[in-house]
Design a protein around this motif. Sequence first.
Motif, short mmCIF file in Angstrom:
data_model
loop_
_atom_site.label_atom_id
_atom_site.label_comp_id
_atom_site.label_asym_id
_atom_site.label_seq_id
_atom_site.Cartn_x
_atom_site.Cartn_y
_atom_site.Cartn_z
N LYS A 33 -45.36 -17.13 -16.59
CA LYS A 33 -45.69 -15.75 -16.96
C LYS A 33 -47.14 -15.43 -16.56
N ASN A 34 -48.04 -16.41 -16.74
CA ASN A 34 -49.43 -16.20 -16.32
C ASN A 34 -49.52 -15.96 -14.82
N ASP A 35 -48.73 -16.71 -14.09
CA ASP A 35 -48.69 -16.55 -12.63
C ASP A 35 -48.20 -15.15 -12.27
N PHE A 36 -47.18 -14.69 -12.96
CA PHE A 36 -46.63 -13.36 -12.70
C PHE A 36 -47.64 -12.26 -13.02
N HIS A 37 -48.45 -12.48 -14.07
CA HIS A 37 -49.42 -11.46 -14.49
C HIS A 37 -50.80 -11.64 -13.86
N SER A 38 -50.93 -12.58 -12.93
CA SER A 38 -52.23 -12.82 -12.32
C SER A 38 -52.66 -11.63 -11.46
N ASN A 39 -53.92 -11.63 -11.08
CA ASN A 39 -54.47 -10.54 -10.27
C ASN A 39 -54.27 -10.75 -8.77
N ALA A 40 -53.54 -11.80 -8.42
CA ALA A 40 -53.32 -12.07 -7.00
C ALA A 40 -52.58 -10.92 -6.33
N LYS A 41 -52.97 -10.64 -5.10
CA LYS A 41 -52.38 -9.54 -4.34
C LYS A 41 -50.90 -9.80 -4.10
N LEU A 42 -50.05 -8.80 -4.37
CA LEU A 42 -48.62 -8.89 -4.07
C LEU A 42 -48.38 -8.25 -2.70
N SER A 43 -48.02 -9.08 -1.75
CA SER A 43 -47.90 -8.60 -0.36
C SER A 43 -46.47 -8.16 -0.06
N PHE A 44 -46.06 -7.09 -0.70
CA PHE A 44 -44.73 -6.53 -0.48
C PHE A 44 -44.79 -5.50 0.64
N ILE A 45 -44.87 -6.00 1.87
CA ILE A 45 -45.04 -5.11 3.02
C ILE A 45 -43.79 -5.05 3.90
N GLY A 46 -42.70 -5.75 3.48
CA GLY A 46 -41.49 -5.81 4.29
C GLY A 46 -40.52 -4.68 4.04
N ASN A 47 -39.38 -4.73 4.75
CA ASN A 47 -38.32 -3.74 4.52
C ASN A 47 -37.65 -3.98 3.17
N TYR A 48 -37.54 -5.27 2.80
CA TYR A 48 -36.98 -5.63 1.50
C TYR A 48 -37.93 -6.66 0.88
N ASN A 49 -38.17 -6.53 -0.41
CA ASN A 49 -39.17 -7.37 -1.06
C ASN A 49 -38.62 -7.93 -2.37
N TYR A 50 -38.94 -9.22 -2.61
CA TYR A 50 -38.36 -9.91 -3.76
C TYR A 50 -39.40 -10.70 -4.54
N PHE A 51 -39.15 -10.85 -5.83
CA PHE A 51 -39.74 -11.91 -6.62
C PHE A 51 -38.72 -13.05 -6.64
#
Length: 231
Positions: free
Chosen positions: A61-79
């Motif tokens: 959960k800490n990893d999910f809430h971290s301030n790291a940039k989420l690079s969702f730049i594709g046509n489809y994006n997933y966690f």
Amino acid sequence: MKTKLTLDLEKTLYETCQETGSIAVEEVTMPDDHGIVDTLSYQRLPNGQDEWRCYELKVTKNDFHSNAKLSFIGNYNYFVLPLSLYQEIKAEIPAEIGVMSYQKYDKMQLEAATEPVLTPGYLTVEKKPRYQELQLDSGELMRNFLYSLAREVRKAKRVDTGISQYSTDRLFSELKKRHQHYDIYDPENNFYERFIKETQTNAVTALQEEVDALNLEVARLQHQLLEASHQ
């Protein structure tokens, strides 16, 4: 350092992408402020279109809430998340982002498998992503993708060549480092001790084979001389 769970997710995701006909690579650095894509996959569709999918791997959960940039730049994006984590934070997943949950194979599943199991677990699509236009120029995206593939090829080649790429001096230096941690109370478990012992054994074996070959040659010559004397 990546945790074992993160590595398990990576390996499972990679094989999943391969099964769908996609080419995948981990840790693709994007230009400007687009960050690093944990895993990026590319596929050429039958209609001639290119399709890019981005995957962000989170294990806590800490990893999910971290301030790291989420690079969702594709046509489809997933966690990509462990199933237990997804069940905790599924209400926080943006509507346009898909989710793949990870579960480890249990003993019964492994025993029931009729084919070799290549991954530690399996992925399930819990939520489908929405299509979006690329957030980056396609040519630039392809260049960064290829650079990352080339990096992985270099790593694979290093593994394949093993220690043969290192000089004798470098290897000798490493052996000396092992000797600094010599355990006088348990010499049989020392790498240095085993290396020296095996080297000596190989040397003795090689010399013995040479002596045996010379003795055989001497016996053959003696036999020829004896036959010649009787003629």
